[in-house]
Design a protein around this motif. Structure first.
Motif, PDB file in Angstrom:
ATOM      1  N   CYS A  18       0.967  -1.451  -0.014  1.00 29.00           N
ATOM      2  CA  CYS A  18      -0.122   0.049  -0.262  1.00 29.00           C
ATOM      3  C   CYS A  18       0.617   1.436  -0.065  1.00 29.00           C
ATOM      4  O   CYS A  18       2.011   1.226   0.433  1.00 29.00           O
ATOM      5  N   PRO A  20       1.077   4.348   1.577  1.00 28.58           N
ATOM      6  CA  PRO A  20       1.748   4.863   2.692  1.00 28.58           C
ATOM      7  C   PRO A  20       3.158   3.998   3.152  1.00 28.58           C
ATOM      8  O   PRO A  20       4.092   4.630   3.642  1.00 28.58           O
ATOM      9  N   CYS A  43      -2.129   0.196  10.730  1.00 29.27           N
ATOM     10  CA  CYS A  43      -1.569   0.201   9.439  1.00 29.27           C
ATOM     11  C   CYS A  43       0.171   0.393   9.816  1.00 29.27           C
ATOM     12  O   CYS A  43       0.686  -0.325   9.280  1.00 29.27           O
ATOM     13  N   MET A  47       2.863  -2.312   8.765  1.00 25.77           N
ATOM     14  CA  MET A  47       4.056  -1.929   7.763  1.00 25.77           C
ATOM     15  C   MET A  47       5.254  -2.265   8.422  1.00 25.77           C
ATOM     16  O   MET A  47       6.371  -2.734   7.806  1.00 25.77           O
ATOM     17  N   THR A 100      -3.184   7.943   5.508  1.00 26.15           N
ATOM     18  CA  THR A 100      -3.577   6.742   5.122  1.00 26.15           C
ATOM     19  C   THR A 100      -5.053   6.748   4.528  1.00 26.15           C
ATOM     20  O   THR A 100      -5.588   7.705   4.593  1.00 26.15           O
ATOM     21  N   CYS A 101      -5.473   5.582   4.154  1.00 28.77           N
ATOM     22  CA  CYS A 101      -6.925   5.497   3.574  1.00 28.77           C
ATOM     23  C   CYS A 101      -7.722   6.054   4.541  1.00 28.77           C
ATOM     24  O   CYS A 101      -8.826   6.813   3.874  1.00 28.77           O
ATOM     25  N   SER A 140      -4.496   4.674  -0.157  1.00 23.88           N
ATOM     26  CA  SER A 140      -3.947   3.491  -0.896  1.00 23.88           C
ATOM     27  C   SER A 140      -4.888   2.958  -2.132  1.00 23.88           C
ATOM     28  O   SER A 140      -4.580   1.920  -2.614  1.00 23.88           O
TER      29      SER A 140
ATOM     30  N   PRO B  64      -9.136  -1.265   1.220  1.00 20.23           N
ATOM     31  CA  PRO B  64      -7.968  -1.199   0.140  1.00 20.23           C
ATOM     32  C   PRO B  64      -6.742  -2.328   0.490  1.00 20.23           C
ATOM     33  O   PRO B  64      -6.984  -3.169   1.373  1.00 20.23           O
ATOM     34  N   ILE B  65      -5.748  -2.275  -0.339  1.00 19.34           N
ATOM     35  CA  ILE B  65      -5.113  -3.543  -0.504  1.00 19.34           C
ATOM     36  C   ILE B  65      -4.188  -3.905   0.706  1.00 19.34           C
ATOM     37  O   ILE B  65      -3.990  -5.062   0.973  1.00 19.34           O
ATOM     38  N   GLY B  66      -3.755  -2.843   1.452  1.00 14.62           N
ATOM     39  CA  GLY B  66      -2.673  -3.063   2.492  1.00 14.62           C
ATOM     40  C   GLY B  66      -3.119  -4.003   3.516  1.00 14.62           C
ATOM     41  O   GLY B  66      -2.462  -4.912   3.915  1.00 14.62           O
ATOM     42  N   CYS B  67      -4.199  -3.949   3.936  1.00 12.88           N
ATOM     43  CA  CYS B  67      -4.714  -4.360   5.214  1.00 12.88           C
ATOM     44  C   CYS B  67      -4.745  -5.955   4.832  1.00 12.88           C
ATOM     45  O   CYS B  67      -4.200  -6.775   5.686  1.00 12.88           O
ATOM     46  N   TYR B  70      -0.735  -7.311   4.012  1.00 14.40           N
ATOM     47  CA  TYR B  70       0.237  -7.362   5.421  1.00 14.40           C
ATOM     48  C   TYR B  70      -0.133  -8.906   5.947  1.00 14.40           C
ATOM     49  O   TYR B  70       0.462  -8.972   6.887  1.00 14.40           O
TER      50      TYR B  70
HETATM   51  S1  SF4 Z   1      -5.763   1.107   5.348  1.00 12.49           S
HETATM   52 FE1  SF4 Z   1      -4.729   2.039   3.678  1.00 12.49          FE
HETATM   53  S2  SF4 Z   1      -2.862   2.482   4.690  1.00 12.49           S
HETATM   54 FE2  SF4 Z   1      -3.854   1.167   6.092  1.00 12.49          FE
HETATM   55  S3  SF4 Z   1      -2.953  -0.818   5.849  1.00 12.49           S
HETATM   56 FE3  SF4 Z   1      -4.890  -0.777   4.791  1.00 12.49          FE
HETATM   57  S4  SF4 Z   1      -4.097   0.163   2.744  1.00 12.49           S
HETATM   58 FE4  SF4 Z   1      -2.502   0.570   3.710  1.00 12.49          FE
END
Ligand code: SF4
Ligand code: SF4
Lengths: 456, 456
Positions: A18, A20, A43, A47, A100-101, A140, B64-67, B70
């Protein structure tokens, strides 16, 4: 050429991260910087875990830790309190704030909050130096970690760069490359007698020596003082062919301060590296130093020595767009056939860039897929009988399924040791890659053979 | 050496207690302090951890993709059969979904994935922005469930609505919807559900085998190597055995209320707690099966007769060394304190991300004077405690590892990523081996913290 299948709605095993996160990585490459996420706690923690697993280095990312009430009423108070806490405990020279989102969706106006914060702080502690604050919008739901990385680099240039005095320095925006690559780039610049401002520079911050103490902020990174004078440099070099087609930090510095920009491909393999060295020759007005010419010569010698092991092997290459473009440029030079070049990114320039780096060697452009996940990648690749995968470690499950070697490059490498020390760039990086690819194929042959060859 | 007090935030002072200095009091279960780099994750993370091991269900992350990226296959929860849980599914929300709502995309993604994988149930996790854009997960799930004929269950896990604990709760609510929907005929009167074990590195199989030897049937491995159909008939079990109170205690309580199933708290870590857990279960079934206690005693005796001789070597080498513990949930810390004591080691620091007041009270009771007890800590604090106490080995997860290593302190990964089973009697041996392997390594003699005084 095959037509793209109807796109799936769902994403399975994404081949991207993502936005960020990319910004946090870029901020980590600036001296004295604490990356700061304006959003929920989760988040930042995710990360950190992800980045630490690759680099095996501390990676502190602060968060404004928004809770339910902030999601409703806005995160301004938490952002300010968080900034103050980071200033108090970390002694940061710069805080890199990425949204962030969540905070993009609730519509927090971060530039406005930061301005207000600066004003308040300025009045409160006029005497003490307060850190620079750089903010970047990184929702994201548009773009990947690479867009986040580049957006952060651009934001740094936008909000910090200035022209204080004309210097002989060269700005180098290397993109997201390994600490080993960065150390090597520095060596090259030095050998050319060029003073480089490398933005960002993760070479020490994410691959540091054993220390006596837990450093609050790891030493290293691009010195802020240098960034402040990027507008005075004699030239900017930016790596990445797809990158060069977007709004970059280099373009900004060129437009604002008139620093001439040279966009080149990621110098992976012989030709792309030649292009990079040629730019340095032009900028400095001297030929490539002998040491590097010798490395180039040895590389060509190795190309010849190794070509039979790799010739006509079918490879699938995946990862970040510019990395894949560079790797593809290299693979076609050694006679490997990239049957599929894939990326989770969607810059819109991926195919064009692949075409540019393959057309003088291949009659047909390889199959290029942008915006894919590993499900689509696998579906596509399955029909192409690949013999080799080149990419990060998230493709391992496919290597296992197809029983073919995976040569690990880029980020993340979570299932091997030393990902931060992999060299990809330049003549030396190509040499390393070549050795690893040849050996992976030899190893496969040896393992599969009932004979037990001790001599291959 | 004293703690560097400058690293401790005023706001966090009452979340740190030093045993013996003053009467026990600790503040906890608070929102993380903005800017403090908490080691905590989010609600979604809590839900994902608990539900993740249900291997034949589809786990779709709506956001969104990040969550989703990861959390792709990062946990060592093994399955003896289907492995659908190891894939990472996301709706990968894009800007237009955020603006116009993601229900349509969610519906299509669900249908697509259910058709593709034919799971026995689907869990749909909401993430932060879903909570903001207000998608009605409940109604989407209901519709798709009706259409596809499998349970489709929303998990209310918006990240900002608290920390992991709330996530556990949301996961329990989700699982509870399945329980009571299956046929319970044929279940033995001597039967249990195993709650709160995640089958990391196959641990639940070790525990199940102990129960089998005691004559007890396992109906559902609720959170490790889990199956939808087992969950549906879990209400037929005579007893719930609950480990990791934070994660699944809510479910046990709900089941007690709805189905009258009693529960027993257990811990499978360390010799003392492991044996006592089995005895407690044996006592519960004592009047239904008078022979069970004797069988259990024989089992423990047999296991210990194998374990103790092997432990001696490690005890000898480790005796007197100092350990620090920082884990997610406090329950694990209790057992670890005892396990270290069995090895002759002294615990000088113990903390957790999400402990409750009772948890810390219990830690206070079982630790020695001088021990630091800490809630929701961060890298700066942890590193200063490690130095102050001159710790030999630190037990934590991936995010704690670089803190230990940078300071030249040994480390043991006791998190969900571990690849060695640490539960059961055999787990105690593995634990001793791992602690030993790190503590006695010759590498520490070269690290700067140790050599500082020696070399000029
Ligand atoms: S909410 Fe957005 S910034 Fe947070 S982990 Fe998910 S994709 Fe990434
Ligand atoms: S967006 Fe929310 S749910 Fe996703 S990782 Fe961040 S805090 Fe957790």
């Amino acid at each position: 050429m095959k037509k793209s299948p109807a796109p799936y709605v769902s994403t399975t095993n994404a081949c991207k991260l993502c936005k960020p996160m990319g910004a946090c990585l870029a901020f980590r490459g600036i001296e004295g910087t604490v990356p700061f996420l304006h959003g929920s706690q989760g988040c930042a923690t995710y990360m950190r875990r992800y980045i630490i697993s690759h680099y095996r280095e501390p990676m502190d990312i602060a968060s404004s830790s928004l809770g339910e009430k902030h999601a409703v009423y806005g995160g301004e108070a938490n952002l300010k309190q968080g900034l103050q806490n980071v200033m108090a405990k970390y002694g940061a020279g710069l805080i890199g704030i990425a949204t962030t989102c969540l905070t993009e969706t609730i519509g927090d106006d971060v530039p406005m909050i930061v301005r207000a914060f600066r004003k308040e702080m300025g009045e409160a502690v006029r005497s003490e130096a307060i850190p620079s604050l750089v903010n970047v919008a990184t929702p994201s739901y548009s773009g990947t970690h690479m867009e986040g990385f580049q957006a952060a680099v651009r934001a740094v240039a936008d909000q910090l760069a200035d022209l204080r005095e004309r210097t002989e320095a060269v700005n180098l925006m290397p993109g997201f490359v390994s600490p080993a690559d960065l150390r090597y780039l520095k060596e090259i610049l030095q050998d050319f007698g060029l003073k480089g401002i490398i933005l960002p520079d993760l070479s020490e911050t994410l691959d540091g020596p054993a220390a006596q103490d837990y450093e609050k902020i790891p030493p290293g990174g691009t010195p802020i003082q240098q960034i402040r004078n990027m507008g005075g440099s004699r030239a900017t070099v930016e790596l990445g062919r797809t990158l060069s087609k977007s709004a970059t930090a280099g373009k900004l510095v060129e437009e604002r301060f008139g620093v001439p920009l040279h966009g080149v491909g990621m110098p992976i393999g012989l030709r792309e590296t030649d292009g990079f060295f040629q730019i340095l020759e032009e900028i400095r007005g001297v030929p490539t130093p002998e040491k590097h010419r010798a490395e180039r010569g040895r590389l060509i010698d190795a190309y010849v020595d190794g070509h039979k092991y790799v010739s006509e092997k079918r490879a699938v290459v995946y990862g970040e767009e510019d990395l894949v473009v560079g790797l593809t440029a290299f693979l076609v030079e050694i006679g490997i056939q990239p049957v599929l070049c894939a990326s989770g990114g969607r810059s819109g320039h991926f195919r064009e860039a692949i075409e540019e780096v393959t057309r003088d060697i291949l009659p047909l452009t390889p199959l290029v897929r942008e915006g894919v996940d590993f499900y689509e990648l696998a579906e596509e690749a399955e029909t192409l009988s690949p013999e080799l995968l080149v990419g990060h470690s998230k493709g391992y499950h496919l290597a296992k399924r197809w029983n073919i070697p995976l040569v690990r490059v880029g980020f993340p490498i979570h299932d091997r040791f030393g990902g931060q020390r992999i060299l990809h760039l330049g003549y030396r990086g190509a040499q390393h890659l070549l050795d690893r690819i040849v050996n992976a194929l030899i190893e496969k042959k040896q393992a599969d053979s009932p004979v037990g060859y001790g001599y291959i | 050496m004293n703690t560097d007090h400058s690293v401790i935030f005023q706001e966090r002072k009452d979340q740190i207690h030093r045993k013996g200095e003053e009467p026990f009091e600790i503040s906890c279960n608070k929102e993380s302090l903005a800017g403090a780099v908490s080691q905590r994750a989010c609600v979604f993370c809590g839900s994902r951890v608990v539900l993740y091991p249900i291997a034949d269900a589809l786990h779709l992350v709506h956001g969104p993709i990040g969550c989703a990226a990861y959390t792709w296959d990062i946990r060592g929860a093994l399955s003896s059969g289907p492995e659908l849980h190891r894939l990472s599914f996301s709706t990968d929300l894009q800007e237009k979904d955020v603006i116009f709502g993601g229900e349509e995309k969610l519906t299509r993604a669900l249908v697509e994935l259910i058709d593709r994988h034919s799971p026995n149930a689907a869990f749909v996790y909401s993430t932060c922005i879903v909570g903001i854009i207000g998608d009605d997960l409940e109604s989407v799930c209901k519709r798709v469930s009706g259409e596809k004929g499998i349970p489709v269950i929303p998990v209310q896990s918006e990240g900002f609505k608290g920390n992991k604990r709330e996530g556990y709760h949301a996961a329990c609510n989700a699982m509870f919807r399945l329980i009571g929907t299956g046929d319970t005929t044929g279940i033995s009167p001597l039967s249990v559900n195993i709650l709160g074990d995640f089958n990391l590195a196959g641990e639940i199989w070790i525990i199940q085998e102990y129960y089998r030897r005691m004559g007890i049937e396992t109906v559902a491995n609720v959170t490790g190597d889990g199956r939808v159909d087992d969950l549906r008939r879990a209400h037929g079990a005579a007893l719930n055995v609950v480990q990791c109170s934070g994660a699944t205690m809510d479910l046990a309580k709900m089941m007690q209320e709805a189905f009258g199933i009693p529960f027993q708290r257990v811990s499978y870590f360390g010799v003392e707690d492991m044996a006592e857990s089995l005895y407690a279960v044996a006592r519960f079934f004592g009047d239904r099966d008078p022979g069970i206690m004797a069988r259990t005693q024989a089992l423990v005796k047999e296991e210990l007769s194998i374990l103790y001789p092997q432990l001696q070597k490690y005890r000898k080498a480790l005796s007197g060394k100092k350990a620090a513990i920082y884990v997610g949930g406090a329950f694990k810390a209790f057992s670890l304190v005892k396990a270290f004591r069995l090895l002759g080691m002294q615990v000088v620091l113990v903390g957790s991300q999400t402990g409750t007041e009772e948890d810390y009270q219990e830690l206070h009771e079982i630790t020695d004077d001088g021990t630091i007890i800490v809630d929701d800590s961060n890298p700066l604090e942890l590193s200063s405690f490690l130095k102050e106490k001159d710790v030999d080995v630190f037990v934590g997860g991936v995010k704690e590892r670089p803190i230990a290593y940078k300071l030249g302190v040994g480390f043991c990964d006791h998190n969900h990523e571990r690849k060695e089973p640490l539960e059961g009697f055999i787990g105690m041996l593995n634990f001793a081996k791992e602690i030993h392997a790190s503590v006695v390594s010759p590498v520490w003699r070269f690290v700067p913290r140790k050599t500082a005084g020696r070399r000029g």
